[in-house]
Write an enzyme that holds these catalytic residues in place. Structure first.
Site, PDB file in Angstrom:
ATOM      1  N   PRO A 256       0.942  -1.138   0.141  1.00 42.90           N
ATOM      2  CG  PRO A 256      -0.546  -1.079   2.603  1.00 42.90           C
ATOM      3  CD  PRO A 256       0.745  -2.165   1.174  1.00 42.90           C
TER       4      PRO A 256
ATOM      5  CD  GLN B 105      -1.852   0.182   5.110  1.00 41.54           C
ATOM      6  OE1 GLN B 105      -0.891   1.122   4.815  1.00 41.54           O
ATOM      7  NE2 GLN B 105      -0.843  -0.553   5.254  1.00 41.54           N
TER       8      GLN B 105
ATOM      9  CB  CYS C 124       2.486   4.965   8.677  1.00 43.23           C
ATOM     10  SG  CYS C 124       2.989   6.675   7.847  1.00 43.23           S
TER      11      CYS C 124
ATOM     12  CE  LYS D 220       3.551  -1.302   4.957  1.00 46.45           C
ATOM     13  NZ  LYS D 220       4.380  -0.895   5.062  1.00 46.45           N
TER      14      LYS D 220
ATOM     15  CG  HIS E 144      10.208  -1.465   5.537  1.00 44.96           C
ATOM     16  ND1 HIS E 144       9.526  -1.368   4.123  1.00 44.96           N
ATOM     17  CD2 HIS E 144      11.196  -0.949   5.897  1.00 44.96           C
ATOM     18  CE1 HIS E 144      10.772  -0.306   3.898  1.00 44.96           C
ATOM     19  NE2 HIS E 144      11.482  -0.234   4.957  1.00 44.96           N
TER      20      HIS E 144
ATOM     21  N   GLY F 140      11.290  -4.627   1.871  1.00 44.36           N
ATOM     22  CA  GLY F 140      12.152  -3.470   2.081  1.00 44.36           C
ATOM     23  C   GLY F 140      14.166  -3.869   0.530  1.00 44.36           C
ATOM     24  CG  ASP F 141      17.022  -2.075   0.481  1.00 43.70           C
ATOM     25  OD1 ASP F 141      16.295  -0.967   0.717  1.00 43.70           O
ATOM     26  OD2 ASP F 141      17.020  -2.610   1.373  1.00 43.70           O
TER      27      ASP F 141
ATOM     28  N   GLY G 288       7.541  -2.404  -2.794  1.00 41.30           N
ATOM     29  CA  GLY G 288       6.946  -0.986  -2.573  1.00 41.30           C
ATOM     30  C   GLY G 288       7.993  -0.054  -3.539  1.00 41.30           C
ATOM     31  NE  ARG G 289      12.578   2.834  -1.223  1.00 43.73           N
ATOM     32  CZ  ARG G 289      14.109   2.569  -1.244  1.00 43.73           C
ATOM     33  NH1 ARG G 289      14.603   3.751  -1.504  1.00 43.73           N
ATOM     34  NH2 ARG G 289      15.096   1.558  -0.650  1.00 43.73           N
TER      35      ARG G 289
END
Length: 676
Positions: A317, A371, A404, A444, A475, A517-518, A540-541
């Protein structure tokens, strides 16, 4: 091999413009901004006169160009003459002559901006001017030269009719002009019937429900009963109680109200065993009075819908950029699980139209979640009940955001702040679980709040086995860390092992655990799956920069995607955006805004054909480079004005009053700086 500084993307020498790596935009800083936050003065000296020192000034100038643009505002662009919505669709307006919008269709069409069209991919080339001139009308009307009867409306093409009627900027695709110049709207009835269940978005909250929420008249009996139980329990905990030991009897007064399961947990962490009664209550009902009619913890497996996420790809999300058109594009590229943008429980309960729009779902989203973020059971539990009542079949899971990192959320006690308040978190999870009924609740989280003080390995076994969450995503960074530091996958592995050990001890079925992550390549993804014990990786990214990562994962390859193929994805996004945000003037420019938001991440992609080594790493900084074509170079531009130009290739010229302000200040400067 080129000689570049450590942490720099290894671009082949023939494509380099500079060996100096460009700064990575601070995604945390940008995520933390809102339209109401004002920039604080920086670099003032200690003399009290408000004048910055020379050293501070230089530092401030540098920081000013690297930070986030705070207070971004995007005004709605409308037609100069506004046609009534009812009349635009051929209906009768209830307000009649008192309506504040015009009912004169002929006058509106006369003043309306000319029709737009979305060029086909075959009309583009890889050198300037790249695409066709969208100001040229293909087939103008006989008496209406601003209507293009050769255009195609993406809304009409998908659903068989256009809900924007005469206001649509692609009206020529669903209109006819007779000899006298009269324009009538048309619909494709066969297509309407065929796609009724496959193209229409779901999860709409009506105005009556929003009104009930705003007036606090929406009934939430399950939440009310649960909150009353918590109140009774807290009242009971504050009373002086007799504690019996082998040697003495003493009166104690609890210093603070807390759930029984939280007290039991703290006692265990201090090296003592909780009293048997507390232990039973803690394990079976999670701190709610035993005399109440309360389902056991194993209810998760017998009554909740089971989540079978093994081997599935999960798009994280994402605030702002994780909108429905972007999720739809990722689904087409291979994403199996999607989740809406984070919504605030307080805003949901206030009946916010904007907040409830975040729960919309496209039928192509196979596994979809909502979410929610909040800081206490009194808002999160009722929100869960409203979601369960309004969308009993429209949502596959609800995700509680405990990760967050942004200040606005954290300082309110929401998001990652809950990681340091296990007692409250337990109450929230159990209450939401009860309110959601058979809808699974997922959580999360991050590794912890502060660097060096990880606590996810303690929380996760409780989240799963004790508080009955149906899945966990972790994360691999603390709230304090920034994206320039790598995610701790070794710690993720440790947390997974802790959960599996607890499940084995209590003979509970394993819940899905996703790490994050990554992850930036197929190789990254499968290496994490094979070596760290997770059931999947939340992306995500990596998906923001290269949405086609899901295709790479499914096909187990690295895709050297061409500039033209990337342009096709942009075209897809435009069509999805117009279907979601609207094909009228306001919708076109809302689509333009979110396309530019998407391009603010996608420009960071370095084509793998330009790299000396694979796979690419997400935290490697790219020096200024040129692509294999002018189009590839344009798609890599860090200049936000170039993103607007790309939008104009599909959405026509941007209105003079329309301005895109990027999240990152560095992107607001001319591209000549980035190329220097």
């Amino acid at each position: 091999m080129s000689t570049l500084p450590p942490g720099t993307a290894p671009i082949k020498p023939q494509y380099l413009l500079s060996t100096k790596p460009q700064a990575i935009p601070d995604d945390d800083a940008a995520e933390g901004t809102t339209s109401i936050v004002k920039s604080a003065g920086r670099g003032e000296d200690d003399s009290g006169n408000g004048q910055p020192s020379r050293r501070a000034l230089a530092k401030a100038q540098k920081k000013a160009r690297q930070g986030a643009n705070k207070g971004r505002r995007f005004g709605k662009v409308r037609d100069e003459v506004e046609l009534c919505w009812k009349v635009a669709n051929g209906a009768i307006c209830d307000f009649g002559t008192s309506c504040r919008f015009t009912h004169d269709i002929a006058e509106y069409i006369k003043e309306k901006p000319q029709d737009l069209r979305i060029p086909l991919l075959s009309e583009f080339k890889e050198s300037p001017p790249y695409g066709p001139d969208l100001t040229v009308i293909g087939k103008p009307g006989k008496k209406h030269p601003n209507i293009d009867f050769s255009t195609k409306c993406p809304v009409h093409e998908e659903s068989g009719e256009c809900r924007y009627g005469y206001k649509c900027r692609y009206m020529g695709g669903h209109a006819l002009e007779d000899e006298e110049g009269n324009v009538t709207l048309v619909a494709d009835e066969d297509k309407k019937a065929q796609v009724a269940l496959t193209s229409h978005e779901i999860n709409f909250v009506g105005g009556d429900v929003q009104k009930q929420l705003r007036s606090k008249k929406y009934p939430t009996p399950i939440a009310s009963a649960y909150l009353e139980e918590l109140k009774s329990m807290n009242d009971e905990a504050q009373k002086p109680q007799a504690v019996v030991s082998e040697t003495t009897v003493m009166e104690t007064d609890e210093a603070q109200p807390s759930s029984t399961d939280a007290v039991a947990s703290e006692a265990t962490q201090n090296g003592t065993e909780p009293a048997p009664a507390e232990e039973v209550i803690s394990k079976r009902v999670g701190g709610v009075q035993s005399g109440k009619d309360e389902p056991d913890v194993p209810m998760r497996f017998s009554e909740k819908r089971r989540l079978d996420w093994k081997g599935k790809t999960y798009l994280a999300p994402l605030t702002t950029v994780g909108n429905l058109p972007f999720r739809r594009m990722c689904v087409k590229l291979g994403a199996d699980i999607t989740c809406g943008e984070m919504g605030l429980a307080t805003s949901f309960l206030a009946g916010s139209k904007e907040e409830w729009s975040l729960v919309r779902r496209h039928p192509s989203e196979k596994i979809f979640g909502i979410q929610v973020a909040g800081n206490k059971p009194h808002t999160l539990v009722p929100t869960a009940e409203v979601i369960a009542k309004e969308f009993p079949t429209g949502v596959d899971f609800v995700d509680l955001n405990c990760g967050c990192p942004i200040d606005l959320v954290f300082k309110a006690g929401s998001g990652s702040a809950l990681l340091d308040n296990a007692g409250k978190l337990g109450k929230i999870i159990q209450g939401m679980n009860r309110a959601l009924g058979e809808i699974p609740l997922t959580v999360k989280i991050r590794t912890g709040v502060k660097e060096g003080r990880n606590n996810a390995h303690k929380l996760m076994p409780r989240i799963s086995a004790e508080w009955s969450a149906s899945a966990i995503t972790l994360h691999g960074r603390t709230r304090q860390q920034r994206y320039t530091k790598l995610a701790d996958w070794d710690y993720i592995k440790e947390c997974v092992a802790a959960v599996r050990a607890r499940e084995a001890d209590e003979d509970l079925p394993p819940v899905p655990i996703f790490g994050g992550g990554d992850c930036f390549s197929s190789q990254d993804y499968w290496e994490k799956i094979n070596n760290y014990g997770v059931d999947g990786v939340m992306i995500g990214r990596g998906a923001l920069i290269k949405p086609w990562i899901f295709t790479e994962i499914k096909e187990r390859r690295e895709w050297d995607i061409s500039a033209t193929e990337r342009l096709q994805l942009i075209r897809d996004y435009v069509e999805y955006g117009l279907n979601h945000f609207g094909s009228d003037t306001a919708g076109v420019n809302t689509t333009r805004r979110y396309l530019c938001e998407a391009l603010s991440f996608q420009y960071r992609y370095v084509p793998i054909g330009l790299l000396e080594r694979l796979p690419a790493k997400i935290n490697e900084r790219a020096p200024a480079f040129v692509g294999r074509s002018d189009l590839e170079t344009l798609l890599a531009s860090p200049d936000s004005q170039d993103w607007v130009k790309i939008s104009e290739m599909f959405l026509g010229p941007a209105p003079q009053s329309w301005v895109f302000t990027p999240k990152h200040k560095s992107n607001a400067y001319g591209s000549e700086e980035g190329q220097g």
